[in-house]
Design an enzyme around this catalytic site. Structure first.
Site, PDB file in Angstrom:
ATOM      1  N   LYS A 175       0.865  -1.176   0.000  1.00 13.63           N
ATOM      2  CA  LYS A 175       0.000   0.000   0.000  1.00 13.63           C
ATOM      3  C   LYS A 175       0.895   1.217   0.000  1.00 13.63           C
ATOM      4  CE  LYS A 175      -4.448   0.902   0.124  1.00 13.63           C
ATOM      5  NZ  LYS A 175      -5.440   0.194  -0.686  1.00 13.63           N
ATOM      6  N   GLY A 176       0.597   2.167  -0.837  1.00 17.69           N
ATOM      7  CA  GLY A 176       1.396   3.389  -0.894  1.00 17.69           C
ATOM      8  C   GLY A 176       0.487   4.595  -0.880  1.00 17.69           C
TER       9      GLY A 176
END
Length: 702
Positions: free
Chosen positions: A29-30
């Site tokens: 996840k970014g």
């Protein structure tokens, strides 16, 4: 927000790690923050600068990602790599970037990235999650199941709901249109509080539908004439909100006015059937947590403790609406809930299907057998079938958790052993996932229910994650029988027209492993792989192969679907009892097959050897039994029939407890050359004479 985006991304990555159990990539996840947007900037300027920041972010990802050129790995230039070759990178739109998929795909095409427009799902030539309503529909499978366990059919019986979100939102808007029996008594978003103390289900459904179809609608667009007496739409910027007698009754309070934040807190504490989270923010924490533990400062003033919840069911279409410890506390106090990453897995699952379909069709388009325009049309034609594949995953996973909780009293020791096993392998950090310590589990042991459904949700995801890795083996994806699971991951239409492209899929091994891991755990339960491994000392691929053989020898898939078709027709406990009997039978048969095979199980040979004779005996098993097994068969059959179960299902279910004997009977018939009928009659008569059923019962008690 600059002050807490790192905390938010950490929360999302924890959810993503477990949510990815149902899809091929393990994922990450970014996030990014557009630092240069000035205060008070107009909406269009914010959008423009946000897109610029997004383009920088996506370009940076591709700058350090391996590519495929003519089928060969092409590492990025001037990059020192410490990891293995890995060209698989896809991005999925999320908070703030829901409409940015086409932008990401344009960047990928400029980089000549091998995935093309499969890089970012949900673009103009992909599956629009809001139009499909896929995340909300997936979460609704969990909601329906919770209510079904309480004897309520959400599609036929009115029930009260308090919601977080508004009708213009994807998850909340779609969710509030999934039953015409919804009585939405209140909802709130970041600007307004909507209250309708006594809504007419039909009238309010029609008005919600109108708002959903109205671009950028808010609660102030709701026709005030349709709101029941005492209700209204109130601004969260107001100093005070006057409470009518009807609202006081809804809130179970005598206060005549409240500040907006206090009103939202009171709504969350209201005695309703369902709280549906489709918004952004964390609104419920556990009694043991401080607001600073939550990481959502903007909602500190209105957040409540789980002990204050009086709703019967929680449905989480959105992320992070409740802390994990809040869910556990709510569930242990009798509430019904899973977790956000279980309820809303439909969105990421749909994206995964889109990417895998586009990869399969790449070779077809490159060969000139399909134009890009024709491919896009085919994608549209398969939309609803893709949705059904996703919803099937959601339903089966939620059902597996229901079955796990139903049997937890008998399996507590197994779960404790599983947790220790995952920890020893370095797979699980109990503290990070808020799973109880051994001391807490020991305190819970006298009650039998050592784990709540939210905690089981964590374990099912970790077990699937381990299986996905272990089953990514040539023994699995090159097996001619097991590898057929590849086709079940795609719409029938695609397989029929372009079967060779599916079979040659670049991610064939990963897809088969994912399908097998999900199917096995969803049907057999969280502890099944560990228990069979412990009983036989065999590898996980061997355990999975034995289960596939056992399942198809007894034609369990067909029978399981018949049981699922009894939803809202037969008491849930009756269905769960039969499913538990299936799991017990399959566990014993899997162990038997492994103990009678020295190498990797030959699934094709086993199914060909046992399937037909098993079915021939199973159909008339009640006539062959004697003594206590016959008495048990009659009792089970009668109990199921009296509960409304069709006769065919009742008689098959009654045969499950004796079904394990059939493999021995068939083996004896093969060795002795005697007819199956003669062997089966002799077998059961001898078992009665020697009281073997009694002996088996004593062994089980140990």
């Amino acid at each position: 927000r600059m002050e807490d985006y790192r905390t938010e991304v950490l929360g999302l990555v924890k959810a993503q790690q477990v949510k990815n159990a149902v899809i091929v990539p393990v994922g990450a996840k970014g996030g990014f923050v557009a630092k240069t947007i000035p205060d008070g900037a107009e909406r269009d300027e914010v959008q423009r600068m946000g897109i610029l920041a997004y383009q920088t972010f996506i370009s940076a990802l591709l700058d350090v990602t391996d590519n495929l050129v003519a089928g060969e790995i092409s590492p990025p230039e001037n990059v020192v790599r410490h990891d293995e070759d890995d060209p698989y990178l896809v991005v999925a739109a999320d908070k703030g970037t829901a409409t940015f998929s086409d932008i990401a795909n344009e960047i990928a095409e400029a980089y000549q990235f091998w995935l093309g427009d499969a890089f970012a799902s949900g673009g103009s030539q992909g599956y629009d999650h809001k139009k499909m309503g896929i995340t909300a529909r997936g979460a609704w499978e969990s909601v329906k199941l919770h209510f079904r366990e309480k004897g309520i059919d959400t599609q036929a019986t009115p029930f009260t709901v308090i919601g977080i979100g508004d009708m213009s939102g994807d998850v909340f808007g779609n969710g509030m249109l999934l039953s015409e029996q919804i009585k939405l008594v209140a909802a709130f978003n970041h600007m307004h509080i909507f209250i309708d103390p006594s809504p007419d289900p039909a009238v309010s459904f029609a008005e919600r539908k109108r708002l959903f179809e109205l671009p950028r609608s808010g609660w102030t667009d709701y026709d005030s004439k349709l709101i029941s007496k005492g209700g209204g739409v109130f601004s969260r910027a107001a100093k005070w909100i006057e409470l009518s007698s009807e609202v006081q009754t809804l809130l179970d309070t005598r206060q005549e006015r409240m500040a907006p934040t206090d009103l939202i807190s009171a709504l969350l504490r209201s005695p309703v059937d369902l709280i549906c989270n489709g918004g952004i923010g964390t609104y419920v924490k556990s009694t043991q947590e401080a607001h600073t533990d939550v990481g959502d400062k903007s909602n500190d003033s209105l957040r409540i403790d789980a002990a204050e919840l009086r709703a019967r069911v929680i449905g989480e279409g959105g992320n992070l609406g409740f802390t994990q410890l809040a869910r556990v506390e709510f569930a242990r106090r009798g509430g019904a809930c899973n977790t956000d990453f279980i309820d809303n897995a439909g969105g990421v699952d749909c994206s995964d299907h889109e990417v895998n379909i586009k990869i399969a069709l790449q070779s077809v388009v490159q060969a000139g057998d399909l134009t890009v325009k024709q491919r896009n049309e085919l994608l549209k034609q398969m939309t609803e079938r893709v949705a059904q594949l996703v919803l099937h995953h959601n339903y089966r996973q939620a059902l597996s958790l229901a079955l796990a909780e139903y049997q937890i009293l008998q399996q507590s020791d197994d779960y404790l052993q599983l947790i220790h096993q995952l920890e020893r392998k370095g797979r699980l950090d109990r503290g990070l996932e808020n799973l109880p310590s051994d001391e807490v589990l020991a305190e819970r042991m006298p009650t039998g229910a050592i784990l709540s459904r939210p905690e089981l949700s964590v374990l099912i995801s970790y077990v699937k994650g381990v299986l996905k890795e272990e089953l990514n083996s040539p023994l699995i994806h090159q097996d001619p029988y097991i590898s057929q699971m590849l086709c079940r991951a795609f719409p029938d239409q695609l397989v029929e027209r372009f079967g060779s492209a599916v079979w040659e899929h670049r991610l064939r091994a990963e897809i088969v492993a994912t399908q097998l891991a999900n199917s096995m755990v969803n049907q057999m339960g969280i502890i099944f792989p560990m228990r069979v491994q412990d009983a036989t000392g065999r590898t996980l691929p061997e355990v999975a192969a034995a289960w596939v053989a056992a399942r198809d020898i007894f034609q369990i898939n067909q029978f399981w679907e018949l049981l699922e078709g009894l939803d809202n027709q037969v008491p849930t406990a009756v269905i769960h009892d039969v499913m538990a009997d299936i799991q017990r039978l399959m566990r014993r048969v899997s162990v038997w097959l492994l103990r009678h095979s020295s190498g990797f199980p030959d699934v094709t040979a086993l199914v060909e050897r046992f399937s037909q004779p098993v079915q021939s005996i199973l159909l008339g098993l009640g006539e062959r039994l004697a003594g206590e097994p016959l008495t048990n068969w009659q009792q089970v059959s009668e109990r199921l029939s009296s509960a409304g179960t069709p006769e065919e299902i009742a008689t098959t279910a009654a045969s499950l407890s004796s079904g394990f004997s059939l493999l021995d009977i068939i083996s004896i018939a093969e060795e002795s050359g005697q007819p199956l009928d003669t062997v089966s009659e002799t077998y059961f008569a001898l078992g009665d004479t020697l009281s073997l059923s009694w002996l088996e019962a004593q062994i089980k008690l140990l």
